[in-house]
Design a protein around this motif. Sequence first.
Motif, mmCIF file in Angstrom:
data_model
loop_
_atom_site.group_PDB
_atom_site.id
_atom_site.type_symbol
_atom_site.label_atom_id
_atom_site.label_comp_id
_atom_site.label_asym_id
_atom_site.label_seq_id
_atom_site.Cartn_x
_atom_site.Cartn_y
_atom_site.Cartn_z
ATOM 1 N N HIS A 846 0.969 -1.257 -0.057
ATOM 2 C CA HIS A 846 0.011 0.043 -0.042
ATOM 3 C C HIS A 846 0.695 1.252 -0.196
ATOM 4 C CE1 HIS A 846 -3.655 -1.993 0.693
ATOM 5 N NE2 HIS A 846 -3.463 -2.854 1.265
ATOM 6 N N SER A 847 2.102 1.151 0.545
ATOM 7 C CA SER A 847 2.743 2.385 0.532
ATOM 8 C C SER A 847 4.238 2.109 -0.155
ATOM 9 C CB SER A 847 3.221 2.635 1.993
ATOM 10 O OG SER A 847 2.102 3.042 2.741
ATOM 11 N N SER A 848 4.388 1.516 -1.058
ATOM 12 C CA SER A 848 5.622 1.274 -1.927
ATOM 13 C C SER A 848 5.643 2.633 -2.953
ATOM 14 C CB SER A 848 5.428 0.119 -2.842
ATOM 15 O OG SER A 848 4.348 0.402 -3.814
ATOM 16 N N THR A 849 4.949 3.413 -3.052
ATOM 17 C CA THR A 849 5.037 4.776 -3.861
ATOM 18 C C THR A 849 5.129 6.029 -2.987
ATOM 19 O OG1 THR A 849 2.729 5.035 -4.339
ATOM 20 C CG2 THR A 849 3.880 3.653 -5.898
ATOM 21 N N ALA A 850 5.066 5.929 -1.992
ATOM 22 C CA ALA A 850 5.087 6.966 -0.816
ATOM 23 C C ALA A 850 6.591 7.515 -0.849
ATOM 24 C CB ALA A 850 4.609 6.601 0.552
ATOM 25 N N ALA A 851 6.653 9.003 -0.712
ATOM 26 C CA ALA A 851 7.932 9.515 -0.531
ATOM 27 C C ALA A 851 8.329 9.365 1.038
ATOM 28 C CB ALA A 851 7.680 11.010 -0.782
ATOM 29 N N VAL A 852 7.394 9.402 1.807
ATOM 30 C CA VAL A 852 7.780 9.136 3.231
ATOM 31 C C VAL A 852 6.683 8.376 3.931
ATOM 32 C CG1 VAL A 852 7.139 11.273 4.050
ATOM 33 C CG2 VAL A 852 9.069 9.847 5.306
ATOM 34 N N ARG A 853 6.954 7.667 4.913
ATOM 35 C CA ARG A 853 6.064 6.848 5.733
ATOM 36 C C ARG A 853 6.154 7.345 7.356
ATOM 37 N NH1 ARG A 853 8.639 5.235 2.084
ATOM 38 N NH2 ARG A 853 7.925 4.385 0.399
ATOM 39 N N PHE A 854 4.908 7.477 7.853
ATOM 40 C CA PHE A 854 5.042 7.673 9.385
ATOM 41 C C PHE A 854 4.337 6.580 10.086
ATOM 42 C CE2 PHE A 854 5.514 11.816 7.691
ATOM 43 C CZ PHE A 854 6.164 12.535 8.852
ATOM 44 N N LEU A 855 5.136 5.580 10.922
ATOM 45 C CA LEU A 855 4.641 4.244 11.522
ATOM 46 C C LEU A 855 4.856 4.588 13.038
ATOM 47 C CD1 LEU A 855 6.496 1.516 9.438
ATOM 48 C CD2 LEU A 855 4.222 3.078 9.290
ATOM 49 N N TYR A 856 3.767 3.767 13.629
ATOM 50 C CA TYR A 856 3.631 3.881 15.048
ATOM 51 C C TYR A 856 4.906 3.153 15.648
ATOM 52 C CZ TYR A 856 0.993 3.611 19.486
ATOM 53 O OH TYR A 856 0.364 3.458 20.790
ATOM 54 N N LEU A 857 5.493 3.513 16.466
ATOM 55 C CA LEU A 857 6.657 2.996 17.408
ATOM 56 C C LEU A 857 6.295 2.517 18.550
ATOM 57 C CD1 LEU A 857 9.727 2.299 17.530
ATOM 58 C CD2 LEU A 857 10.022 4.654 18.630
ATOM 59 N N PRO A 858 6.209 0.955 18.679
ATOM 60 C CA PRO A 858 5.898 0.552 20.029
ATOM 61 C C PRO A 858 6.639 0.749 21.175
ATOM 62 C CG PRO A 858 5.895 -1.142 18.241
ATOM 63 C CD PRO A 858 6.669 -0.092 17.750
ATOM 64 N N HIS A 859 6.227 0.992 22.391
ATOM 65 C CA HIS A 859 7.085 0.985 23.571
ATOM 66 C C HIS A 859 8.086 0.182 23.711
ATOM 67 C CE1 HIS A 859 8.176 1.935 27.672
ATOM 68 N NE2 HIS A 859 7.287 3.343 27.681
ATOM 69 N N PRO A 860 9.280 0.757 24.042
ATOM 70 C CA PRO A 860 10.528 -0.293 24.065
ATOM 71 C C PRO A 860 10.416 -1.162 25.296
ATOM 72 C CG PRO A 860 11.140 2.086 24.481
ATOM 73 C CD PRO A 860 9.818 1.992 24.193
ATOM 74 N N PRO A 861 10.967 -2.209 25.258
ATOM 75 C CA PRO A 861 10.905 -3.112 26.620
ATOM 76 C C PRO A 861 11.806 -2.437 27.705
ATOM 77 C CG PRO A 861 12.334 -4.192 24.885
ATOM 78 C CD PRO A 861 11.679 -2.787 24.292
ATOM 79 N N SER A 862 11.525 -2.549 28.927
ATOM 80 C CA SER A 862 12.306 -2.158 30.034
ATOM 81 C C SER A 862 13.367 -3.089 30.438
ATOM 82 C CB SER A 862 11.401 -1.909 31.160
ATOM 83 O OG SER A 862 10.945 -3.211 31.649
ATOM 84 N N ASN A 863 13.323 -4.321 29.983
ATOM 85 C CA ASN A 863 14.264 -5.501 30.325
ATOM 86 C C ASN A 863 15.140 -5.313 29.037
ATOM 87 O OD1 ASN A 863 15.916 -7.768 30.603
ATOM 88 N ND2 ASN A 863 14.095 -8.986 30.816
#
Length: 898
Positions: A846-863
């Motif tokens: 769906h986004s192969s032709t996009a100039a730039v993509r904004f994705l959701y970054l999951p919370h990093p693990p504390s471990n």
Amino acid sequence: MANEHSPLLVHGVYSMMGDAEVSRGGSAETGEGSPESNPRKLNTFFGVMVPTILSMFSIVLFLRTGFVVGHAGLLHGLLMLFVAYFIISLTILSICAISTNGAVEGGGAYFMISRSLGPEFGGSIGLMFYLAKVCACGVYVLGLVEAILDVFGKDPGSAVSQGLHVLPQGYWYTVLYSSLVLLLCLVVCLVGAHIYAKASFIILLVVTMSLISIVISPLILSPQRFNITHTYGNNHTVTVNPSYTGFNGTTLKNNLGPQYSLDYSTNTMMSFATVFAVMFTSCTGIMAGANMSGELKNPSESIPKGTIIAVSYTFTVYLLLFLLLSSTCDRLLLINDYAVFQRVNVWPPFVTIGVYCASLSAAMCSMIGASRILHALALDQLFGLPLAPAAVTSSSGNPWVSVLYTWGLVQCTLFAGQLNVIAGIVTVFYLLAYAAVDLACLALEWASAPNFRPTFQFFSWHTCLLGIISCVVMMFVINPVYSSASIALLLLLLLFLHYRSPTSSWGYISQALIFHQVRKYLLMLDSRKDHVKFWRPQVLLMVANPRSSCQLICFVNQLKKGGLFVLGHVQIGDLDVFPADPVQPQYNFWLSLVDKLGVKAFVDLTLSPSVRQGTQHLLRITGLGGMKPNTLVLGFYDNCYPEDYFLQDPVFCEGDRGEGDNFGVDLPSLQAHFPPVRHAESPRGLQPEEYVSIIYDAIKMGKNVCLGRYFFQLPPESKGVTYIKGNDNVDTIDVWPTNLLSPGSASYADVCSLFLLQMACVLNMANRWRRARLRIFVCVATESGDQGWLTNEEQFRELLGMLRIRATIKIVAWDNVACMFRGPNSEGQKVSEDFLCAMNALLREHSSTAAVRFLYLPHPPSNSELSQQYLTQLDMLTRDLGPTLLIHGVTPVTCTEL
């Protein structure tokens, strides 16, 4: 410290050649520093007082004093005199303050303005002042020719010569005579200024004798009448019979009020403005001494003292002559004869000789002063090649090429043919130069710089401001057209010098003023008054090596939306093992990098035992007051080997070395400072655990986090490549506001999702991305039989409308991908590779032709043991996508209220 015992000031002997002479081998002990070769020979009297007095007397004293009193009357004439001297007195205070604040070199007023205001203002105003001196020289030459023709000119109505009247008259004859006089001035100026300075004292004695004869003549001469004839056009002749009454109360009474009438030389109607323009040319010599600064033994002492004494003396003389003329000559005589002093003198040749000497002296003084200004401009290399030859001097230090330049320009002004025609231009140019001097002093005073402590204390910012206002107002009173044109020319020169960016080490007053004001506004910027409606990104971008990060730097520059943008870098080390701070010398290289990339960013470097600790330090201490970073941007952590941006952008190519900047950074040294990009054999400087810990720390500290991947695929901005592919295929900005690694927790209205939308909108507002289309992808499960997603979609569209976000919503059915996900992705649970590959395929579909993509970054693990697993998931999710920004937002940034 190695530099603790370095001298406070490093400078060579000041001479007409300035620093260029010192750089060619002169020193304070030998060469130019020796008394035999030092060109600074003039004291206060000969170097300042004499040229200033002669410049201010010049042609106006002998040939236009009667003209002013005749048209304006005594009261208006005195008003003009007081206004003119009020203006120049304010300017003199500024000149004295600046000239006593440090060593003054050649170039006089230009040198003072340029070293006070910087190269842009100094160069533009210096050139305007040079043009003023050129026009003034033309005025003096034309006035001298006018005086010569009064004595030796043949009567236009007579075909034969009578007595001394042997010179034919007419426009072209005037130009010819003026050119010959100017040629004489050229010869004297080519010989050198010292000969003129010695001769000027004799000229001053002659002028003083002439003035004495003018003052005593009314005590000796009896009243008499004259017969004066003027020819207007070809056939129109007017004859008047004025009278000289001697001291007479009735004459004084009749001459009190104004009576503006036709000027017989230009055949134009006079007014307060036009008469004042002519009269003010007598006040344009106050910088004659300052312009000789290159020849003065002690400019800082001579310029203030000599200028004040000279101006006081000339004011007294003009006041006495105004009273004398208004009491002894009727108005007809004053209006119809410029040479009234010759007619009513006990021995007319006294005045004739005085006129010739004063005019010739003022013309030579203007030519010498103008040539010194041009020479100083050429030495400073502000205007490049056109003025480069003017820096050439003779073996004795005389700038003969700049003298030739000046002679050529003055020759052009002589085609005006009449003194009164160019008097208005001269006055406007000088008023603009005086306003600039006042502005320089005002700026220094307002900047509150500790090193601005002139020994001359009789000034304040009030006098400077009043001087500026007075000069500007009188400019427009005299001639609005000339004033507007001169200011427009000044602005064009300012723009030219600003974009040419001439190098200088003089210091910039703008920096001092900006510092002074920014400090005040930072104190006013209260972080307690922040509101979500006015939120904007304030970014700290951590850069390990700009060779591989320049595209990301330029992209973040588009993303900041007028907010704070800081480039951060951590050097590993301990200050205890270094003899000096290794970070401080690096700032110039980073700032030069910022200049070459054309981004609006600050630079903050730190020394720390680890990158993690250094990043924590920068997040805490970067910025001031309400201007502190709220978003941390990092490059992506993967195994690909970056490309060297310096090899792609022509700005960094070897073929475009240039001469470097004024801060010791040229292209080779800039390239040598930043190490080559990482290759296969290079060890990583950052471990996965530390990288993820930096993300975790930032979120814990309440900072938003962005990870940029594949931004090296964006074209370099400096190549002029835009992101618009064509009218039919406009680039897109794709936003996926769902946590793709946790399908069961799909939400489009949480803080992080709204932060993604806000950042995409901010990018869409940037000039380079303004035409890009914003697309938002909503992932839904359409095969579950539950139609709740339709309601959610409608609510989401309504939310976008309330947030004023114009975007295209794309519904993405992800049933086949979501079914691969096994339960909620709690911390420590490994997501299957099949799910990650399927999710990556969905994004690429769906986004192969996009100039730039904004994705959701999951919370990093504390471990920290799960750091590698976390990075692997992000790597597989975004693999081969193209420029992608993974974002985790923790602060509210959107508002639906007005």
